[in-house]
Motif scaffolding. Structure first.
Motif, PDB file in Angstrom:
ATOM      1  N   ALA A 118       0.823  -1.208   0.000  1.00  0.00           N
ATOM      2  CA  ALA A 118       0.000   0.000   0.000  1.00  0.00           C
ATOM      3  C   ALA A 118       0.860   1.262   0.000  1.00  0.00           C
ATOM      4  O   ALA A 118       0.487   2.284  -0.592  1.00  0.00           O
ATOM      5  CB  ALA A 118      -0.930  -0.004   1.218  1.00  0.00           C
ATOM      6  N   HIS A 124      -3.830   5.225  -1.906  1.00  0.00           N
ATOM      7  CA  HIS A 124      -3.602   6.565  -1.395  1.00  0.00           C
ATOM      8  C   HIS A 124      -2.425   7.219  -2.114  1.00  0.00           C
ATOM      9  O   HIS A 124      -1.406   6.591  -2.388  1.00  0.00           O
ATOM     10  CB  HIS A 124      -3.317   6.532   0.111  1.00  0.00           C
ATOM     11  CG  HIS A 124      -4.490   6.079   0.922  1.00  0.00           C
ATOM     12  ND1 HIS A 124      -5.540   6.907   1.234  1.00  0.00           N
ATOM     13  CD2 HIS A 124      -4.789   4.870   1.472  1.00  0.00           C
ATOM     14  CE1 HIS A 124      -6.436   6.249   1.951  1.00  0.00           C
ATOM     15  NE2 HIS A 124      -5.999   5.004   2.103  1.00  0.00           N
ATOM     16  N   GLU A 135      -5.501   0.688   4.813  1.00  0.00           N
ATOM     17  CA  GLU A 135      -5.742   0.020   3.533  1.00  0.00           C
ATOM     18  C   GLU A 135      -5.386  -1.463   3.606  1.00  0.00           C
ATOM     19  O   GLU A 135      -6.097  -2.310   3.048  1.00  0.00           O
ATOM     20  CB  GLU A 135      -4.931   0.708   2.438  1.00  0.00           C
ATOM     21  CG  GLU A 135      -5.207   0.191   1.049  1.00  0.00           C
ATOM     22  CD  GLU A 135      -4.484   0.986  -0.014  1.00  0.00           C
ATOM     23  OE1 GLU A 135      -4.137   0.408  -1.067  1.00  0.00           O
ATOM     24  OE2 GLU A 135      -4.258   2.191   0.196  1.00  0.00           O
TER      25      GLU A 135
END
Length: 334
Positions: A118, A124, A135
């Protein structure tokens, strides 16, 4: 040694307004001095307003429809990545023999990998720790959902299992699915530059139909070629109850409809409208192709030998499930 000033400007600065020799054309000659506005010879005290600064915290705010689409792509990604482990008896049996320490280590290791993924390739835009940790947690939660649905439908997660075996089997399969969820959410979204121009498969008529069908069959074959010869398909087809077979049929058809027309997968902008009936006709052709291909592969690998008609149909339905996903994705990505 005095600085030179034009006579008209000197007169405007020394004579009162309306007095003899006052020139209204000269007094307001300079309007902006040093960035401040001059009105009638008086300097304004109000500074110019600055443009509004963008709110950086709003850049990562996702709308509800986009969030649902991301979750949908994550669920499909989890299915694509984890169908083979979900159809593997050796992993089913790990629920009986894996120790709690091994299971906790698998959860921790998977979570660290998901946070790192992530951070570098997630949803993001900012590389902040807390959003990336959230996440990763979402990916694990969706991975548990994928694993639970599949294992229940294939008859490998029931209340007859003891609680430790139930949790161990679900956790081990869920961790595998979570990795696929993360990949599907972040990497399979719509490409904004994908407009469909000059892409194969967007032609109309018979040529477009053949192209789309070829991509469907190719994508489905890639996903199920390694699953069709296994004994797990036979075991699932024989042991699955009728309600689970019907639910799998409905879910497969819904996935065929959603992947191409609802979840904004990468490549969806270049799909051609070559099937009669629009989105519904598209899903019918995709699922029918998956069923036919699954039956052919099961027949050629001898999986229909010595089984009844009901078991053969169940095996075809369960193999057509991943074939449908592979066929729909193949049309978009290949």
């Amino acid at each position: 040694g005095r600085p030179f000033r034009p006579p008209a400007l000197v007169a405007s600065l020394t004579r009162p307004e309306g007095g003899p020799g006052f020139s209204p054309q000269v007094a307001p000659a300079a309007r902006i001095v040093g960035g401040a506005r001059i009105a009638g010879g008086a300097r304004s005290s109000t500074p110019p307003s600055a443009p509004p600064m963008p709110d950086s915290s709003a850049r990562d705010v996702r709308s509800i429809p986009n969030t649902l689409k991301e979750y949908g792509r994550g669920l499909v990604g989890g299915l694509i990545f984890a169908f083979a482990p979900l159809y593997t008896m050796e992993i089913w049996y790990q629920g009986f023999i894996a120790s709690p320490g091994i299971i906790l280590f698998a959860v921790a290791a998977t979570y660290v990998v998901l946070v790192a993924y992530a951070y570098y390739a997630g949803l993001h835009t900012e590389r902040a720790l807390w959003p990336n940790m959230a996440e990763a947690f979402e990916a694990i939660a969706l991975g548990f959902v994928v694993a639970a649905v599949v294992l229940v439908l294939i008859g490998q997660l029931s209340l007859d299992l003891s609680p430790p075996v139930f949790l161990a089997r679900l956790t081990l399969e869920g961790m595998t699915c979570a990795i696929g969820v993360a990949i599907g959410s972040a990497q399979l979204g719509t490409d904004p530059d994908d407009t469909g121009d000059d892409q194969p498969g967007t032609e109309g008529g018979l040529t477009g139909f053949v192209h789309q069908l070829a991509y469907t069959v190719l994508g489905a074959t890639v996903i199920i070629a390694g699953v069709a010869p296994t004994a797990e398909v036979v075991v699932t087809g024989i042991e699955a109850p009728i309600w689970a077979v019907l639910a799998t049929t409905v879910l497969s058809f819904a996935l065929a409809l959603a992947i191409v027309h609802a979840l904004d997968f990468r490549g969806s902008g270049r799909r051609g409208n070559v099937y009669a009936g629009g989105a519904l006709g598209d899903a019918v052709v995709t699922y029918a192709a998956a069923l036919v291909l699954s039956a052919i592969l099961l027949w050629t690998t001898g999986r229909f030998d010595h089984v009844g008609l009901g078991a053969g149909l169940s095996m075809t339905v369960y193999l057509a499930w991943p074939a449908t996903i592979g066929g729909a994705i193949g049309r978009l990505l290949l």
